[in-house]
Design a protein around this motif. Sequence first.
Motif, PDB file in Angstrom:
ATOM      1  N   ASN A 257       4.601  14.978 -22.708  1.00  0.00           N
ATOM      2  CA  ASN A 257       4.753  16.173 -23.550  1.00  0.00           C
ATOM      3  C   ASN A 257       6.190  16.549 -23.885  1.00  0.00           C
ATOM      4  O   ASN A 257       6.424  17.635 -24.395  1.00  0.00           O
ATOM      5  N   SER A 258       7.160  15.698 -23.592  1.00  0.00           N
ATOM      6  CA  SER A 258       8.542  16.041 -23.923  1.00  0.00           C
ATOM      7  C   SER A 258       9.332  14.774 -24.230  1.00  0.00           C
ATOM      8  O   SER A 258       8.757  13.710 -24.408  1.00  0.00           O
ATOM      9  N   SER A 259      10.638  14.905 -24.263  1.00  0.00           N
ATOM     10  CA  SER A 259      11.484  13.760 -24.608  1.00  0.00           C
ATOM     11  C   SER A 259      11.869  12.919 -23.397  1.00  0.00           C
ATOM     12  O   SER A 259      12.715  12.041 -23.508  1.00  0.00           O
ATOM     13  N   TYR A 260      11.280  13.171 -22.237  1.00  0.00           N
ATOM     14  CA  TYR A 260      11.591  12.386 -21.038  1.00  0.00           C
ATOM     15  C   TYR A 260      10.860  11.055 -21.069  1.00  0.00           C
ATOM     16  O   TYR A 260       9.757  10.943 -21.577  1.00  0.00           O
ATOM     17  N   ASN A 261      11.497  10.041 -20.506  1.00  0.00           N
ATOM     18  CA  ASN A 261      10.907   8.704 -20.413  1.00  0.00           C
ATOM     19  C   ASN A 261      11.190   8.128 -19.035  1.00  0.00           C
ATOM     20  O   ASN A 261      12.196   8.441 -18.412  1.00  0.00           O
ATOM     21  N   TYR A 262      10.296   7.238 -18.599  1.00  0.00           N
ATOM     22  CA  TYR A 262      10.589   6.466 -17.397  1.00  0.00           C
ATOM     23  C   TYR A 262      11.574   5.378 -17.792  1.00  0.00           C
ATOM     24  O   TYR A 262      11.544   4.879 -18.899  1.00  0.00           O
ATOM     25  N   GLN A 263      12.434   5.017 -16.850  1.00  0.00           N
ATOM     26  CA  GLN A 263      13.466   4.041 -17.168  1.00  0.00           C
ATOM     27  C   GLN A 263      13.463   2.906 -16.144  1.00  0.00           C
ATOM     28  O   GLN A 263      12.567   2.809 -15.320  1.00  0.00           O
ATOM     29  N   TRP A 264      14.434   2.047 -16.168  1.00  0.00           N
ATOM     30  CA  TRP A 264      14.410   0.768 -15.483  1.00  0.00           C
ATOM     31  C   TRP A 264      14.283   0.863 -13.967  1.00  0.00           C
ATOM     32  O   TRP A 264      13.656   0.002 -13.348  1.00  0.00           O
ATOM     33  N   SER A 265      14.833   1.871 -13.306  1.00  0.00           N
ATOM     34  CA  SER A 265      14.689   1.992 -11.848  1.00  0.00           C
ATOM     35  C   SER A 265      13.228   2.184 -11.459  1.00  0.00           C
ATOM     36  O   SER A 265      12.751   1.618 -10.470  1.00  0.00           O
ATOM     37  N   PHE A 266      12.532   2.983 -12.229  1.00  0.00           N
ATOM     38  CA  PHE A 266      11.110   3.237 -12.019  1.00  0.00           C
ATOM     39  C   PHE A 266      10.316   1.947 -12.168  1.00  0.00           C
ATOM     40  O   PHE A 266       9.480   1.614 -11.322  1.00  0.00           O
TER      41      PHE A 266
ATOM     42  N   TYR B  56       3.190  14.379 -16.798  1.00  0.00           N
ATOM     43  CA  TYR B  56       3.015  15.450 -17.779  1.00  0.00           C
ATOM     44  C   TYR B  56       4.291  15.660 -18.596  1.00  0.00           C
ATOM     45  O   TYR B  56       4.235  15.834 -19.814  1.00  0.00           O
ATOM     46  N   ASN B  57       5.450  15.616 -17.936  1.00  0.00           N
ATOM     47  CA  ASN B  57       6.718  15.787 -18.657  1.00  0.00           C
ATOM     48  C   ASN B  57       7.022  14.605 -19.573  1.00  0.00           C
ATOM     49  O   ASN B  57       7.620  14.779 -20.633  1.00  0.00           O
ATOM     50  N   VAL B  58       6.621  13.413 -19.171  1.00  0.00           N
ATOM     51  CA  VAL B  58       6.874  12.232 -19.999  1.00  0.00           C
ATOM     52  C   VAL B  58       6.011  12.270 -21.254  1.00  0.00           C
ATOM     53  O   VAL B  58       6.471  11.958 -22.347  1.00  0.00           O
TER      54      VAL B  58
ATOM     55  N   MET C 287       0.829  -1.200   0.000  1.00  0.00           N
ATOM     56  CA  MET C 287       0.000   0.000   0.000  1.00  0.00           C
ATOM     57  C   MET C 287       0.872   1.263   0.000  1.00  0.00           C
ATOM     58  O   MET C 287       0.654   2.177  -0.804  1.00  0.00           O
ATOM     59  N   PHE C 288       1.886   1.313   0.874  1.00  0.00           N
ATOM     60  CA  PHE C 288       2.766   2.478   0.902  1.00  0.00           C
ATOM     61  C   PHE C 288       3.578   2.598  -0.388  1.00  0.00           C
ATOM     62  O   PHE C 288       3.810   3.703  -0.884  1.00  0.00           O
ATOM     63  N   LEU C 289       3.992   1.475  -0.929  1.00  0.00           N
ATOM     64  CA  LEU C 289       4.723   1.487  -2.190  1.00  0.00           C
ATOM     65  C   LEU C 289       3.842   1.988  -3.330  1.00  0.00           C
ATOM     66  O   LEU C 289       4.281   2.807  -4.148  1.00  0.00           O
ATOM     67  N   LEU C 290       2.612   1.544  -3.373  1.00  0.00           N
ATOM     68  CA  LEU C 290       1.671   1.999  -4.402  1.00  0.00           C
ATOM     69  C   LEU C 290       1.420   3.501  -4.303  1.00  0.00           C
ATOM     70  O   LEU C 290       1.429   4.212  -5.316  1.00  0.00           O
ATOM     71  N   ILE C 291       1.230   3.998  -3.091  1.00  0.00           N
ATOM     72  CA  ILE C 291       1.000   5.436  -2.911  1.00  0.00           C
ATOM     73  C   ILE C 291       2.232   6.232  -3.321  1.00  0.00           C
ATOM     74  O   ILE C 291       2.134   7.239  -4.037  1.00  0.00           O
ATOM     75  N   GLY C 292       3.419   5.779  -2.903  1.00  0.00           N
ATOM     76  CA  GLY C 292       4.645   6.485  -3.262  1.00  0.00           C
ATOM     77  C   GLY C 292       4.893   6.513  -4.758  1.00  0.00           C
ATOM     78  O   GLY C 292       5.252   7.547  -5.326  1.00  0.00           O
ATOM     79  N   MET C 293       4.691   5.375  -5.411  1.00  0.00           N
ATOM     80  CA  MET C 293       4.892   5.324  -6.859  1.00  0.00           C
ATOM     81  C   MET C 293       3.832   6.155  -7.588  1.00  0.00           C
ATOM     82  O   MET C 293       4.118   6.781  -8.610  1.00  0.00           O
ATOM     83  N   SER C 294       2.624   6.179  -7.062  1.00  0.00           N
ATOM     84  CA  SER C 294       1.559   6.981  -7.673  1.00  0.00           C
ATOM     85  C   SER C 294       1.847   8.472  -7.555  1.00  0.00           C
ATOM     86  O   SER C 294       1.585   9.239  -8.490  1.00  0.00           O
ATOM     87  N   VAL C 295       2.397   8.896  -6.417  1.00  0.00           N
ATOM     88  CA  VAL C 295       2.766  10.303  -6.245  1.00  0.00           C
ATOM     89  C   VAL C 295       3.826  10.688  -7.274  1.00  0.00           C
ATOM     90  O   VAL C 295       3.702  11.707  -7.964  1.00  0.00           O
ATOM     91  N   TYR C 296       4.854   9.868  -7.407  1.00  0.00           N
ATOM     92  CA  TYR C 296       5.922  10.171  -8.365  1.00  0.00           C
ATOM     93  C   TYR C 296       5.395  10.175  -9.798  1.00  0.00           C
ATOM     94  O   TYR C 296       5.700  11.070 -10.586  1.00  0.00           O
ATOM     95  N   THR C 297       4.590   9.182 -10.130  1.00  0.00           N
ATOM     96  CA  THR C 297       4.047   9.086 -11.484  1.00  0.00           C
ATOM     97  C   THR C 297       3.146  10.266 -11.803  1.00  0.00           C
ATOM     98  O   THR C 297       3.216  10.839 -12.901  1.00  0.00           O
ATOM     99  N   ALA C 298       2.310  10.653 -10.854  1.00  0.00           N
ATOM    100  CA  ALA C 298       1.388  11.778 -11.089  1.00  0.00           C
ATOM    101  C   ALA C 298       2.141  13.083 -11.303  1.00  0.00           C
ATOM    102  O   ALA C 298       1.730  13.914 -12.119  1.00  0.00           O
TER     103      ALA C 298
END
Length: 167
Positions: free
Chosen positions: A126-135, A122-124, A107-118
């Motif tokens: 609308n721009s050249s940024y991508n999520y990578q393997w650590s994420f 927008y940058n991912v 539950m805490f992991l899901l909330i933390g990852m959701s905060v980061y993703t949210a």
Amino acid sequence: MLFKNIVGTFCACLSFILLLTGILTDFWYVSFGSNLFHAGLWQNCTKNICNKITEKGYIDATRALLILSTSLIIFAMLVSCLALINYHIGKITASLVTATLEVLSAMFLLIGMSVYTAETYYNVVNSSYNYQWSFYLCWTANVTVIIAAIFHLLAHKSSPLPDYETM
């Protein structure tokens, strides 16, 4: 029952390794453009020059939630060792306690990852940024800790509990 506890313990250990690797590396957020930028929870790097992240509130929230999740997984792994020897106090088995800790961790992991993703989505988009393997390692850790919780809960359900006839 022993097989379910072993699989649950293995999944919890795998989840811990994935989560720890994901937290400590800085390839959460990457740009393959001319700047070759990559960032994690602790530092941003541009062309092999790294700087600490200090000013973003969502990063602090993600760090805190993922560290709390990691702590719960560690505690769950310790209790799962008791589950392997079928330890119980009354009707509360070590498998049930382990499953509860793993659900809280997920539950805490899901909330933390959701905060980061949210905050970074927008940058991912609308721009050249991508999520990578650590994420993605951290998202995979969430799946494996849920699988561990399911196996420990199944082990609890199949464990023989003392009842009044055996006393």
